[in-house]
Structures are given as C-alpha cells and as structure tokens.
Write an enzyme that holds these catalytic residues in place. Structure first.
Site, PDB file in Angstrom:
ATOM      1  N   TYR A 119     -43.657  23.840 -11.745  1.00 30.87           N
ATOM      2  CA  TYR A 119     -43.627  23.759 -10.426  1.00 30.87           C
ATOM      3  C   TYR A 119     -43.747  25.126  -9.689  1.00 30.87           C
ATOM      4  O   TYR A 119     -43.300  25.998 -10.515  1.00 30.87           O
ATOM      5  CB  TYR A 119     -42.575  22.891  -9.770  1.00 30.87           C
TER       6      TYR A 119
ATOM      7  N   LEU B 209     -36.679  33.991 -15.044  1.00 34.16           N
ATOM      8  CA  LEU B 209     -37.867  33.669 -14.322  1.00 34.16           C
ATOM      9  C   LEU B 209     -38.240  34.918 -13.557  1.00 34.16           C
ATOM     10  O   LEU B 209     -37.503  35.269 -12.895  1.00 34.16           O
ATOM     11  CB  LEU B 209     -37.589  32.454 -13.370  1.00 34.16           C
TER      12      LEU B 209
ATOM     13  N   ARG C 242     -48.499  32.315 -11.647  1.00 29.73           N
ATOM     14  CA  ARG C 242     -47.378  32.050 -12.466  1.00 29.73           C
ATOM     15  C   ARG C 242     -47.434  30.473 -12.689  1.00 29.73           C
ATOM     16  O   ARG C 242     -47.204  30.169 -14.130  1.00 29.73           O
ATOM     17  CB  ARG C 242     -46.152  32.339 -11.716  1.00 29.73           C
TER      18      ARG C 242
ATOM     19  N   ARG D  50     -43.667   6.164 -23.744  1.00 27.06           N
ATOM     20  CA  ARG D  50     -42.608   7.131 -23.954  1.00 27.06           C
ATOM     21  C   ARG D  50     -42.690   7.528 -25.261  1.00 27.06           C
ATOM     22  O   ARG D  50     -42.308   6.858 -26.082  1.00 27.06           O
ATOM     23  CB  ARG D  50     -41.328   6.575 -23.521  1.00 27.06           C
TER      24      ARG D  50
ATOM     25  N   LYS E  14     -41.429  27.970 -15.623  1.00 29.96           N
ATOM     26  CA  LYS E  14     -41.073  27.167 -14.248  1.00 29.96           C
ATOM     27  C   LYS E  14     -40.854  25.991 -14.583  1.00 29.96           C
ATOM     28  O   LYS E  14     -41.757  25.335 -13.864  1.00 29.96           O
ATOM     29  CB  LYS E  14     -41.444  27.860 -13.141  1.00 29.96           C
TER      30      LYS E  14
END
Length: 283
Positions: free
Chosen positions: A34, A203, A53, A101, A147
C-alpha cells in the site's frame, strides 16, 4: 455523514458498494502492499514518488502491476477531488487478489486494487508544538523496506504508545533505533540531523527522502547514521517524518524530556521548509 466515493478495480463507487472477497489474500494473509499520499491545497503531494515505491514493493513480492503509475496518480487525484479533500490523505492498496486459501501463490489470480480519501489537517497540525513517543522493541520481519499490509507488529507498537499516552512508538532493535510505528525518526546534535541509513531494516520514507532535499535548501547538514535510544534521550532535538504528519518535533521519549521539552530550531527550519515546498508544488 455523507458516504465517500472510493475506487475499486478500475471503477469509482460509493463506499457502501465497495466490497472485496472474503477470499482476498490481502485479508487472509496480509498479502499486499500500500501507499498513502498527502493532499495539500487540493492536489496530491509527491504521489509520483509514492507510486515508484509501490511498484518496487509489488516487484519485491511478485504482485503484477494492474495499472501504471500515471493511471494510478490520475485516479488518486480524482478520488481526492470527488471527495472534496483540500488537505488530507489518499490511501491506495494492491493485494495479490482472491483465490482459494493456500500459502503458496495461486497460478492465476488478478490483483485487487482500491483507494479512498479522508480529510486531515496537515498545514496547521496541533501536534506541531511537540509530541511524546513511546519506546518499544522492534519485532518485525527482515524486509521492512517493503510497504506490506501485514502490519501486526506496528499495530501492537502503536497501541502500546496510545496506552502510554504517547503520539507514536519509537522502535528499537539491538540497542539502535529503527523507526517509528508509521514514521521515520531523526535526532539533532550540534546542528546536524541524523537518521538511520536506508536498508531492509526500515521503510525508506518518502517524506524522509524529501527532507534530504529540503535540508539542502535550508542549510541543514544530514548524516545517515544509526543512533541509540540513549543518544535520542540526550539529543538537542528529535523529530519524526511521515506522509501523514509531515515533520513533527518529538519533545518526550518515554519519561525522558528532549531539548527542554520544546521544538528546536532545526526541526522548525525543516518543517517550515517542507511546508514551503508543499505550497510551491501544489499552488
């Protein structure tokens, strides 16, 4: 309260209609990335840097890019405009998508992408007089440069900060400060600003990178060097940077007062320089 206009997989819609599958891997595994970009004077600020990024984060974990940067930047501006945001934030998330899953990547899956906006006061932040941060051990994984949406460690750190009456967490590992729960940390000693070098331990904050440029403009020397909690306690100034807070002075770390408990001159110079740059870019 009026419903926000959101964007989901290429379409604008009211938030009440913006739904994702319960099988989305972002929900099941935190398998996504994100970005959050600021809106200043009604315009996106440094969204191009954020999207570079984002693309890097996608590459690092093997999520295909469903949209190019120009498309996403135009969409984010439209989300801000449709919601009447003059100062605030646009949140953009991309997950691997919905699939049965299973821990390994599915053979064929289409990424899920969505964005929304919210108002937030950035230019006249009430926290500009100084904030308290709370020290917590850094228990995150070894790829903090990505991120990722998998942020349980940061959630726990920021909750610990809230319960202690602090604005933010300051995380540390092996005696050295890494970063904040959602910010980069800096100290100032003898007029020089110090922040941790770029590595997989932190980060690389977009606001942090901008401050390197701002520091040159306002005549502040910056050294990329790690520092300890003890050095932060004894610093002349401490500050944090993030897209959601810009530049804020840290005047207390745990029970330790920093810099006499008031914002210092270097922090003020960097914050003023950052705001001046933001005003120029969004005029």
């Amino acid at each position: 309260m009026s419903l926000r206009t959101c964007w989901l997989n290429g379409s604008f819609m009211a938030e009440e209609h913006a739904h994702v599958s319960i099988f989305d891997r972002g929900l099941l595994f935190g398998d996504g990335v994100y970005e959050v970009a600021a809106v200043f004077n009604g315009r996106l600020l440094d969204a191009d840097r954020h999207l570079v990024r984002l693309a890097r984060s996608q590459r690092e974990i093997g999520i295909p890019a469903p949209y190019d940067g120009a498309t996403l930047e135009a969409m984010m501006q439209e989300v801000a405009t449709r919601n009447g945001i003059t100062e605030g934030l646009v949140y953009l998330q991309v997950t691997r998508g919905a699939a049965e899953r299973d821990f390994s990547f599915p053979a064929e899956v289409h990424p899920t992408a969505f964005a929304y906006a919210r108002a937030k006061k950035l230019s006249d932040d009430p926290n500009a007089s100084g904030v308290k941060v709370h020290p917590v051990p850094d228990i995150r994984w070894q790829r903090c440069d990505i991120k990722s949406t998998a942020m349980l460690a940061q959630v726990m750190a920021k909750q610990a900060a809230r319960e202690s009456g602090a604005f933010e967490a300051i995380m540390h590992e092996n005696g050295l400060v890494t970063e904040g729960g959602s910010s980069n940390m800096w100290i100032v000693r003898d007029g020089v600003a110090y922040t941790r070098p770029t590595s997989s331990d932190i980060l690389a904050g977009i606001t942090r990178d901008v401050i390197f440029d701002v520091a040159d403009e306002v005549g502040v020397k910056v050294v990329r060097r790690a520092f300890t909690l003890e050095q932060a306690y004894a610093a002349d100034e401490c500050l944090l940077t993030s897209a959601t807070s810009f530049v804020l002075p840290v005047t207390q770390i745990g029970q330790h007062q920093v810099g006499g408990g008031a914002p210092g001159p270097i922090t003020k110079r960097l914050r003023d320089g950052y705001l001046a740059r933001a005003a120029r870019l969004t005029a």
